[in-house]
Design a protein around this motif. Structure first.
Motif, mmCIF file in Angstrom:
data_model
loop_
_atom_site.group_PDB
_atom_site.id
_atom_site.type_symbol
_atom_site.label_atom_id
_atom_site.label_comp_id
_atom_site.label_asym_id
_atom_site.label_seq_id
_atom_site.Cartn_x
_atom_site.Cartn_y
_atom_site.Cartn_z
ATOM 1 N N LEU A 297 23.206 1.395 -3.055
ATOM 2 C CA LEU A 297 24.451 2.069 -2.658
ATOM 3 C C LEU A 297 24.542 2.368 -1.192
ATOM 4 O O LEU A 297 25.667 2.203 -0.136
ATOM 5 C CB LEU A 297 24.738 3.206 -3.254
ATOM 6 C CG LEU A 297 25.195 3.073 -4.947
ATOM 7 C CD1 LEU A 297 25.302 4.430 -5.485
ATOM 8 C CD2 LEU A 297 26.571 2.199 -4.872
ATOM 9 N N LEU A 298 23.259 3.100 -0.699
ATOM 10 C CA LEU A 298 23.223 3.647 0.469
ATOM 11 C C LEU A 298 23.421 2.484 1.711
ATOM 12 O O LEU A 298 24.014 2.456 2.823
ATOM 13 C CB LEU A 298 22.174 4.505 0.947
ATOM 14 C CG LEU A 298 22.129 5.984 0.087
ATOM 15 C CD1 LEU A 298 20.959 6.601 0.155
ATOM 16 C CD2 LEU A 298 23.220 6.721 0.613
ATOM 17 N N ASP A 299 22.701 1.403 1.272
ATOM 18 C CA ASP A 299 22.578 0.174 2.004
ATOM 19 C C ASP A 299 23.829 -0.415 2.256
ATOM 20 O O ASP A 299 24.267 -0.998 3.275
ATOM 21 C CB ASP A 299 21.464 -0.800 1.598
ATOM 22 C CG ASP A 299 20.025 -0.315 1.503
ATOM 23 O OD1 ASP A 299 19.747 0.485 2.323
ATOM 24 O OD2 ASP A 299 19.218 -1.130 1.133
ATOM 25 N N ILE B 146 30.142 2.964 -1.738
ATOM 26 C CA ILE B 146 30.160 4.386 -2.599
ATOM 27 C C ILE B 146 31.557 4.741 -2.827
ATOM 28 O O ILE B 146 31.681 5.149 -4.061
ATOM 29 C CB ILE B 146 29.258 5.252 -1.833
ATOM 30 C CG1 ILE B 146 27.737 4.847 -1.443
ATOM 31 C CG2 ILE B 146 29.409 6.577 -2.044
ATOM 32 C CD1 ILE B 146 27.257 5.535 -0.214
ATOM 33 N N LEU B 147 32.324 4.689 -1.976
ATOM 34 C CA LEU B 147 33.883 5.124 -2.251
ATOM 35 C C LEU B 147 34.470 4.258 -3.540
ATOM 36 O O LEU B 147 35.066 4.790 -4.420
ATOM 37 C CB LEU B 147 34.691 5.089 -1.098
ATOM 38 C CG LEU B 147 34.299 5.815 -0.016
ATOM 39 C CD1 LEU B 147 35.248 5.546 1.145
ATOM 40 C CD2 LEU B 147 34.232 7.504 -0.379
ATOM 41 N N MET C 31 28.385 12.404 -1.086
ATOM 42 C CA MET C 31 28.010 13.594 -0.450
ATOM 43 C C MET C 31 26.835 13.444 0.551
ATOM 44 O O MET C 31 26.742 13.686 1.552
ATOM 45 C CB MET C 31 27.648 14.762 -1.175
ATOM 46 C CG MET C 31 28.911 15.533 -1.929
ATOM 47 S SD MET C 31 28.509 16.352 -3.240
ATOM 48 C CE MET C 31 27.364 17.504 -2.773
ATOM 49 N N TYR C 32 25.534 12.939 -0.132
ATOM 50 C CA TYR C 32 24.315 12.588 0.929
ATOM 51 C C TYR C 32 24.861 11.775 1.990
ATOM 52 O O TYR C 32 24.555 11.925 3.271
ATOM 53 C CB TYR C 32 23.543 12.166 0.197
ATOM 54 C CG TYR C 32 22.287 11.475 0.850
ATOM 55 C CD1 TYR C 32 21.232 12.528 1.238
ATOM 56 C CD2 TYR C 32 22.290 10.310 1.439
ATOM 57 C CE1 TYR C 32 20.295 12.155 2.143
ATOM 58 C CE2 TYR C 32 21.001 9.840 2.236
ATOM 59 C CZ TYR C 32 20.024 10.842 2.432
ATOM 60 O OH TYR C 32 19.185 10.399 3.406
ATOM 61 N N ASN C 33 25.510 10.725 1.775
ATOM 62 C CA ASN C 33 25.894 9.722 2.801
ATOM 63 C C ASN C 33 26.668 10.612 4.137
ATOM 64 O O ASN C 33 26.443 10.049 5.243
ATOM 65 C CB ASN C 33 26.591 8.611 2.298
ATOM 66 C CG ASN C 33 26.931 7.500 3.249
ATOM 67 O OD1 ASN C 33 28.170 7.543 3.747
ATOM 68 N ND2 ASN C 33 26.195 6.671 3.543
ATOM 69 N N LEU C 34 27.563 11.436 3.418
ATOM 70 C CA LEU C 34 28.519 12.091 4.491
ATOM 71 C C LEU C 34 27.735 13.447 5.035
ATOM 72 O O LEU C 34 28.664 14.128 6.146
ATOM 73 C CB LEU C 34 29.896 12.298 3.844
ATOM 74 C CG LEU C 34 30.555 11.184 3.529
ATOM 75 C CD1 LEU C 34 31.734 11.285 2.613
ATOM 76 C CD2 LEU C 34 30.836 10.193 4.973
ATOM 77 N N GLY C 35 26.540 13.592 4.616
ATOM 78 C CA GLY C 35 25.850 14.843 4.993
ATOM 79 C C GLY C 35 26.122 16.075 4.356
ATOM 80 O O GLY C 35 25.924 17.223 5.106
ATOM 81 N N LEU C 36 26.879 16.145 3.419
ATOM 82 C CA LEU C 36 27.050 17.423 2.459
ATOM 83 C C LEU C 36 26.036 17.726 1.383
ATOM 84 O O LEU C 36 25.548 16.561 0.933
ATOM 85 C CB LEU C 36 28.335 17.247 1.758
ATOM 86 C CG LEU C 36 29.661 17.574 2.641
ATOM 87 C CD1 LEU C 36 30.799 17.263 1.778
ATOM 88 C CD2 LEU C 36 29.692 19.011 3.018
ATOM 89 N N THR C 37 25.776 18.909 1.320
ATOM 90 C CA THR C 37 24.606 19.263 0.055
ATOM 91 C C THR C 37 25.611 19.928 -0.917
ATOM 92 O O THR C 37 26.643 20.524 -0.842
ATOM 93 C CB THR C 37 23.579 20.094 0.649
ATOM 94 O OG1 THR C 37 24.246 21.435 1.039
ATOM 95 C CG2 THR C 37 23.111 19.501 1.899
#
Length: 102
Positions: A27-29, A35-36, A73-79
């Motif tokens: 997904l990250l790749d 992801i959306l 969230m990880y992809n966009l920098g949210l925790t």
């Protein structure tokens, strides 16, 4: 929210270690658009499961949606801590006690 933190840490670890065959890394790749798309698919499946009224199916779809939200969230920098803080802020302002929104 402890379990969300645990799952989020697994996502972080998979991203850092680049584990072969990891769905998270896939997904990250593929990037944000993929992801959306998955978040949208899982949201739709969650709605259908809710409509069907089967609790086990509904819980499973919520878990799938939550995982994909955590990857987003990880992809966009949210925790999860960021979301917890937002919920706390809303709760402190009476955001969950006031009149229903239309």
């Amino acid at each position: 929210m402890e379990i969300l933190e645990k799952v989020y840490k697994i996502i972080q670890r998979r991203a850092a270690l680049r584990e072969e065959g990891s769905y998270t890394n896939y997904l990250l790749d593929k990037g944000l658009d993929k992801i959306l798309k998955k978040v949208g698919e899982e949201a739709s499946e969650t709605i259908i499961a809710a409509k069907n009224g089967e609790k086990t199916e509904f819980a499973g779809e919520i878990a799938d949606l939550q995982y994909h939200l955590l990857v987003m969230m990880y992809n966009l920098g949210l925790t999860p801590a960021d979301i917890e803080q937002e919920l706390n802020n809303r709760f402190a302002k009476g955001g969950f006690h006031g009149r229903a929104r239309k």
